[in-house]
Design a protein around this motif. Structure first.
Motif, short mmCIF file in Angstrom:
data_model
loop_
_atom_site.label_atom_id
_atom_site.label_comp_id
_atom_site.label_asym_id
_atom_site.label_seq_id
_atom_site.Cartn_x
_atom_site.Cartn_y
_atom_site.Cartn_z
N ILE A 30 -5.97 -3.50 -6.40
CA ILE A 30 -7.17 -2.70 -6.18
C ILE A 30 -6.86 -1.45 -5.38
CG2 ILE A 30 -9.44 -2.67 -5.11
CD1 ILE A 30 -9.68 -5.64 -5.77
N SER A 31 -6.13 -1.62 -4.29
CA SER A 31 -5.87 -0.49 -3.40
C SER A 31 -4.60 0.28 -3.76
CB SER A 31 -5.75 -0.98 -1.96
OG SER A 31 -4.68 -1.90 -1.82
N GLY A 32 -3.72 -0.31 -4.57
CA GLY A 32 -2.47 0.34 -4.90
C GLY A 32 -2.61 1.64 -5.67
N PRO A 33 -3.34 1.67 -6.80
CA PRO A 33 -3.46 2.92 -7.56
C PRO A 33 -4.04 4.08 -6.77
CG PRO A 33 -4.12 1.06 -8.92
CD PRO A 33 -3.89 0.52 -7.55
N PRO A 34 -5.13 3.91 -5.96
CA PRO A 34 -5.58 5.05 -5.16
C PRO A 34 -4.53 5.52 -4.15
CG PRO A 34 -7.31 3.39 -5.30
CD PRO A 34 -6.07 2.78 -5.86
N LEU A 35 -3.80 4.58 -3.55
CA LEU A 35 -2.77 4.97 -2.59
C LEU A 35 -1.65 5.76 -3.27
CD1 LEU A 35 -2.47 1.75 -0.38
CD2 LEU A 35 -3.51 3.94 0.23
N VAL A 36 -1.24 5.31 -4.46
CA VAL A 36 -0.20 6.04 -5.19
C VAL A 36 -0.70 7.42 -5.60
CG1 VAL A 36 1.18 6.03 -7.31
CG2 VAL A 36 0.90 3.92 -6.00
N TYR A 37 -1.96 7.50 -6.02
CA TYR A 37 -2.54 8.79 -6.40
C TYR A 37 -2.55 9.75 -5.21
CZ TYR A 37 -5.94 12.18 -8.14
OH TYR A 37 -6.55 13.34 -8.53
N LEU A 38 -3.00 9.28 -4.03
CA LEU A 38 -3.03 10.12 -2.84
C LEU A 38 -1.62 10.52 -2.41
CD1 LEU A 38 -5.80 8.38 -0.71
CD2 LEU A 38 -5.97 10.55 -1.95
N LEU A 39 -0.67 9.61 -2.57
CA LEU A 39 0.70 9.91 -2.19
C LEU A 39 1.30 11.00 -3.06
CD1 LEU A 39 3.22 9.19 -0.48
CD2 LEU A 39 3.79 7.50 -2.24
N ILE A 40 1.07 10.90 -4.39
CA ILE A 40 1.68 11.84 -5.33
C ILE A 40 0.98 13.19 -5.31
CG2 ILE A 40 2.16 12.28 -7.77
CD1 ILE A 40 2.55 9.30 -8.14
N PHE A 41 -0.36 13.18 -5.28
CA PHE A 41 -1.11 14.42 -5.46
C PHE A 41 -1.66 15.00 -4.16
CE2 PHE A 41 -1.43 12.23 -9.57
CZ PHE A 41 -0.93 13.22 -10.39
N PHE A 42 -1.45 14.34 -3.02
CA PHE A 42 -1.92 14.92 -1.76
C PHE A 42 -0.81 14.93 -0.71
CE2 PHE A 42 -3.81 14.58 2.47
CZ PHE A 42 -4.59 15.71 2.47
N ALA A 43 -0.23 13.77 -0.42
CA ALA A 43 0.74 13.70 0.67
C ALA A 43 2.00 14.49 0.36
CB ALA A 43 1.08 12.24 0.97
N ILE A 44 2.58 14.25 -0.81
CA ILE A 44 3.83 14.95 -1.16
C ILE A 44 3.61 16.46 -1.30
CG2 ILE A 44 5.61 15.18 -2.94
CD1 ILE A 44 5.44 12.20 -3.39
N PRO A 45 2.58 16.95 -2.01
CA PRO A 45 2.36 18.41 -2.03
C PRO A 45 2.11 18.99 -0.64
CG PRO A 45 1.15 17.36 -3.81
CD PRO A 45 1.67 16.26 -2.96
N SER A 46 1.41 18.24 0.23
CA SER A 46 1.19 18.75 1.59
C SER A 46 2.50 18.88 2.35
CB SER A 46 0.24 17.81 2.34
OG SER A 46 -1.03 17.76 1.71
#
Length: 311
Positions: A30-46
């Motif tokens: 449940i929580s894995g896909p949102p975390l991966v999405y935030l990691l790829i499209f928010f944390a890494i670009p930041s």
């Protein structure tokens, strides 16, 4: 004298059972896909932006190599110094904050009656009213913004009617398009549904018996709203304010189309640095400042929406 009763030690709370492997797997699914999405499209670009902000701009755009000819790290804080020393960018950022605050306030004032109307309507009409709120999302964003160029243009019926009335009282004609007013109008129009929906979701859950009880105790309509409805709706207000303020702060299309050069916001400057000036380090600095401001607003809204413990 009565015999003293010995105090018994309070029983220790039993430790909560550890989740089973199946429960842990379900939690991660449940929580894995949102975390991966935030990691790829928010944390890494930041992180990429933070690293790029300490580098030098290339002669023809892009970034200079990380290591110079001598093999040393080619890093600098020149872009941060430029932002801190050049007041024009600070002024544009403050103007963007002001536009976002005005937009949030206008959306709240306009959305609250609409949300109350929907929440207190009969259930058979609520779906239709919600559909009318989200109906603008069915058309293209740019088309809707360009439509306001026609509405606010110098030859539009609205501008002519306004200047006719101003002429009757001896006031010079005004221009609505390419002004701060047109930017605010466009921002409010675009973000108004983001305020209506959280408010409706909150107001729809209110127990009408509270208002009936307050009316029986002699409270006026204004007292019932200010002492009961509005305090209970504050979580929806905070959520709607965050959903409006954060995108309004960084948007550039509305100010680019309706504001012209005088209505430039921080989003326009960031776009200009990356696409026109091609000064990627300075554009990264502006993006970091904007991201920090957005995260601060989101954090304040989250803290304010938490239920307060009664002492």
């Amino acid at each position: 004298m009565s015999e003293a009763v010995p105090l018994l030690p309070s029983p220790r709370p039993s430790p909560s059972p550890s989740p089973s492997p199946r429960g842990r797997l379900a939690r991660w699914l449940i929580s894995g896909p949102p975390l991966v999405y935030l990691l790829i499209f928010f944390a890494i670009p930041s992180l990429i932006m933070v690293f790029a902000s300490f580098r030098y701009a290339g002669d023809y755009g892009g970034l200079e190599p990380i290591f110079d000819a001598a093999g040393k790290l080619n890093l600098t804080i020149e872009s941060y110094t430029r932002f801190a020393s050049d007041f024009i960018y600070t002024a544009i950022f403050l103007k963007s904050l002001m536009y976002a605050l005005i937009t949030t306030f206008c959306c709240l004032i306009m959305a609250y009656p609409v949300a109350i109307l929907i929440a207190r309507s009969a259930k058979k009409y609520r779906d239709l009213l919600i559909l009318l709120v989200i109906l603008p999302f069915w058309s293209n964003f740019l088309i809707r913004v360009y439509a306001w160029m026609i509405i606010l243009g110098p030859q539009s019926g609205l501008t002519r009617a306004l200047n006719y009335v101003l002429g009757l009282v001896g006031v010079q004609p005004v221009t609505l398009l390419f002004t701060a007013f047109s930017v605010i109008v466009g921002l409010v129009y675009v973000h108004l549904p983001f305020m209506v929906l959280p408010l409706y979701a909150n107001l729809e859950k209110h127990d009408p018996a509270l208002l009936d009880a307050a009316q029986d105790l002699g409270a006026s309509a204004w007292q019932r709203f200010w002492r009961i409805t509005f305090p209970l709706s504050l979580p929806g207000v905070y959520a709607g304010a965050a959903l409006v303020f954060i995108p309004a702060l960084g948007i550039f299309a509305v100010s680019d189309i309706l504001g012209g050069t005088g209505g430039m916001m921080i989003g326009n400057v960031i776009k200009q640095q990356f696409l026109e000036t091609r000064d990627w380090p300075f554009g990264s600095v502006l993006s970091i400042v904007l991201t920090v401001a957005a995260l601060a607003v989101a954090g304040v809204a989250m803290l304010a929406s938490r239920p307060r413990r009664q002492g």
